[in-house]
Motif scaffolding. Structure first.
Motif, PDB file in Angstrom:
ATOM      1  N   ASN A 176      50.448  69.724  45.434  1.00  0.00           N
ATOM      2  CA  ASN A 176      49.221  68.995  45.763  1.00  0.00           C
ATOM      3  C   ASN A 176      49.488  67.740  46.596  1.00  0.00           C
ATOM      4  OD1 ASN A 176      50.270  67.258  43.857  1.00  0.00           O
ATOM      5  ND2 ASN A 176      48.349  66.975  42.780  1.00  0.00           N
ATOM      6  N   ASP A 177      50.718  67.618  47.116  1.00  0.00           N
ATOM      7  CA  ASP A 177      51.046  66.428  47.894  1.00  0.00           C
ATOM      8  C   ASP A 177      52.143  66.756  48.895  1.00  0.00           C
ATOM      9  OD1 ASP A 177      50.882  63.815  48.711  1.00  0.00           O
ATOM     10  OD2 ASP A 177      51.837  62.954  46.945  1.00  0.00           O
ATOM     11  N   ARG A 178      52.322  65.877  49.874  1.00  0.00           N
ATOM     12  CA  ARG A 178      53.393  65.995  50.847  1.00  0.00           C
ATOM     13  C   ARG A 178      54.521  65.051  50.461  1.00  0.00           C
ATOM     14  NH1 ARG A 178      52.570  70.464  51.945  1.00  0.00           N
ATOM     15  NH2 ARG A 178      50.849  71.080  53.262  1.00  0.00           N
ATOM     16  N   GLY A 179      55.714  65.432  50.846  1.00  0.00           N
ATOM     17  CA  GLY A 179      56.878  64.627  50.527  1.00  0.00           C
ATOM     18  C   GLY A 179      57.947  65.523  49.959  1.00  0.00           C
ATOM     19  N   PRO A 180      59.016  65.047  49.497  1.00  0.00           N
ATOM     20  CA  PRO A 180      59.463  63.662  49.507  1.00  0.00           C
ATOM     21  C   PRO A 180      59.906  63.238  50.904  1.00  0.00           C
ATOM     22  CG  PRO A 180      61.155  65.057  48.575  1.00  0.00           C
ATOM     23  CD  PRO A 180      59.974  65.934  48.852  1.00  0.00           C
ATOM     24  N   PHE A 181      59.799  61.977  51.179  1.00  0.00           N
ATOM     25  CA  PHE A 181      60.129  61.462  52.490  1.00  0.00           C
ATOM     26  C   PHE A 181      61.565  60.937  52.539  1.00  0.00           C
ATOM     27  CE2 PHE A 181      55.510  61.145  52.035  1.00  0.00           C
ATOM     28  CZ  PHE A 181      55.166  62.062  53.014  1.00  0.00           C
ATOM     29  N   VAL A 182      62.435  61.690  51.909  1.00  0.00           N
ATOM     30  CA  VAL A 182      63.875  61.446  51.944  1.00  0.00           C
ATOM     31  C   VAL A 182      64.488  62.737  52.459  1.00  0.00           C
ATOM     32  CG1 VAL A 182      65.927  60.937  50.565  1.00  0.00           C
ATOM     33  CG2 VAL A 182      63.749  59.870  49.981  1.00  0.00           C
ATOM     34  N   ARG A 183      65.286  62.668  53.490  1.00  0.00           N
ATOM     35  CA  ARG A 183      65.780  63.856  54.171  1.00  0.00           C
ATOM     36  C   ARG A 183      66.540  64.801  53.238  1.00  0.00           C
ATOM     37  NH1 ARG A 183      68.078  63.618  60.116  1.00  0.00           N
ATOM     38  NH2 ARG A 183      65.895  63.036  60.303  1.00  0.00           N
ATOM     39  N   SER A 184      67.315  64.287  52.306  1.00  0.00           N
ATOM     40  CA  SER A 184      68.154  65.128  51.456  1.00  0.00           C
ATOM     41  C   SER A 184      67.387  65.814  50.322  1.00  0.00           C
ATOM     42  CB  SER A 184      69.289  64.301  50.862  1.00  0.00           C
ATOM     43  OG  SER A 184      68.747  63.298  50.013  1.00  0.00           O
ATOM     44  N   ARG A 185      66.158  65.399  50.054  1.00  0.00           N
ATOM     45  CA  ARG A 185      65.407  65.964  48.931  1.00  0.00           C
ATOM     46  C   ARG A 185      64.433  67.028  49.399  1.00  0.00           C
ATOM     47  NH1 ARG A 185      64.721  60.482  45.946  1.00  0.00           N
ATOM     48  NH2 ARG A 185      66.837  60.266  45.186  1.00  0.00           N
ATOM     49  N   GLU A 186      64.312  68.080  48.587  1.00  0.00           N
ATOM     50  CA  GLU A 186      63.448  69.204  48.927  1.00  0.00           C
ATOM     51  C   GLU A 186      62.076  69.090  48.265  1.00  0.00           C
ATOM     52  OE1 GLU A 186      62.471  72.615  50.879  1.00  0.00           O
ATOM     53  OE2 GLU A 186      64.388  71.579  51.047  1.00  0.00           O
ATOM     54  N   ILE A 187      62.033  68.578  47.035  1.00  0.00           N
ATOM     55  CA  ILE A 187      60.781  68.571  46.271  1.00  0.00           C
ATOM     56  C   ILE A 187      60.726  67.363  45.353  1.00  0.00           C
ATOM     57  CG2 ILE A 187      61.692  70.010  44.390  1.00  0.00           C
ATOM     58  CD1 ILE A 187      58.947  71.445  44.376  1.00  0.00           C
ATOM     59  N   ASP A 188      59.516  66.839  45.156  1.00  0.00           N
ATOM     60  CA  ASP A 188      59.251  65.781  44.179  1.00  0.00           C
ATOM     61  C   ASP A 188      58.383  66.379  43.088  1.00  0.00           C
ATOM     62  OD1 ASP A 188      60.510  63.407  44.760  1.00  0.00           O
ATOM     63  OD2 ASP A 188      58.894  62.617  45.988  1.00  0.00           O
ATOM     64  N   LEU A 189      58.811  66.277  41.858  1.00  0.00           N
ATOM     65  CA  LEU A 189      58.048  66.800  40.722  1.00  0.00           C
ATOM     66  C   LEU A 189      57.332  65.663  40.012  1.00  0.00           C
ATOM     67  CD1 LEU A 189      60.796  69.134  39.233  1.00  0.00           C
ATOM     68  CD2 LEU A 189      58.839  69.834  40.594  1.00  0.00           C
ATOM     69  N   SER A 190      56.253  66.008  39.315  1.00  0.00           N
ATOM     70  CA  SER A 190      55.628  65.012  38.450  1.00  0.00           C
ATOM     71  C   SER A 190      56.600  64.717  37.310  1.00  0.00           C
ATOM     72  CB  SER A 190      54.306  65.538  37.902  1.00  0.00           C
ATOM     73  OG  SER A 190      54.534  66.653  37.057  1.00  0.00           O
ATOM     74  N   LYS A 191      56.404  63.607  36.645  1.00  0.00           N
ATOM     75  CA  LYS A 191      57.337  63.200  35.589  1.00  0.00           C
ATOM     76  C   LYS A 191      57.367  64.221  34.451  1.00  0.00           C
ATOM     77  CE  LYS A 191      58.933  59.079  33.282  1.00  0.00           C
ATOM     78  NZ  LYS A 191      58.731  57.647  33.117  1.00  0.00           N
TER      79      LYS A 191
END
Length: 161
Positions: A121-136
């Motif tokens: 439901n969101d765009r990101g992560p805005f760090v080149r080495s990371r593929e996905i940001d999960l909720s906590k």
């Protein structure tokens, strides 16, 4: 007379608030008076089962192996995501750079084999080495160490058969 009226008014307000309070608060109040100790129930597995239901009518397609996953900082809780929804760190959601909003994906921790199903439901992560940001909530459900901030994961998209 004014003080009596004010006290009566406060008692009515407190009574209304108590009657509309969640049943969990009422149970804690009534349980504290009980002399018999009741076993505590662990609610974590129930919430995981509800959010990651096994469905035989879906197929898992490998998207990325050895992806680097992290989780959202607490400061983003309540803010709008790129899809327009409010971010809730207590739901099973994720941010991905390319997958379409509403996509269901299975994220598996490669260290311990635990997995969760999340919705993008969101765009990101805005760090080149990371593929996905999960909720906590999603991150902590599959984390080997609760103090870790990132992990290696396998990402699979879910496709209806």
């Amino acid at each position: 007379m004014k003080k009596l009226f004010a006290i009566l008014f406060l008692l009515v307000i407190i009574g209304i608030a108590y009657s509309q309070a969640p049943s969990v608060i009422k149970e804690k109040v009534t349980n504290s008076k009980d002399t018999i100790k009741k076993e505590k129930t662990n609610i974590l597995p129930e919430t995981l089962i509800k959010d990651t239901v096994f469905d035989p009518n879906v197929k898992y397609v490998l998207y990325k192996k050895n992806g680097h996953a992290s989780y959202y900082a607490d400061k983003f809780h309540g803010r709008r995501t790129a899809s327009g929804q409010r971010f809730d760190m207590h739901k099973m959601t994720a941010a991905h750079k390319k997958l379409p909003f509403g996509s269901k994906i299975r994220v598996t921790n490669e260290a311990n084999g635990k997995s969760v199903i999340v919705e993008v439901n969101d765009r990101g992560p805005f760090v080149r080495s990371r593929e996905i940001d999960l909720s906590k909530k999603a991150f902590m459900a599959i984390a080997s160490s609760k103090g870790a901030g990132s992990m290696k994961v396998t990402i699979e998209t879910i496709v209806k058969k």
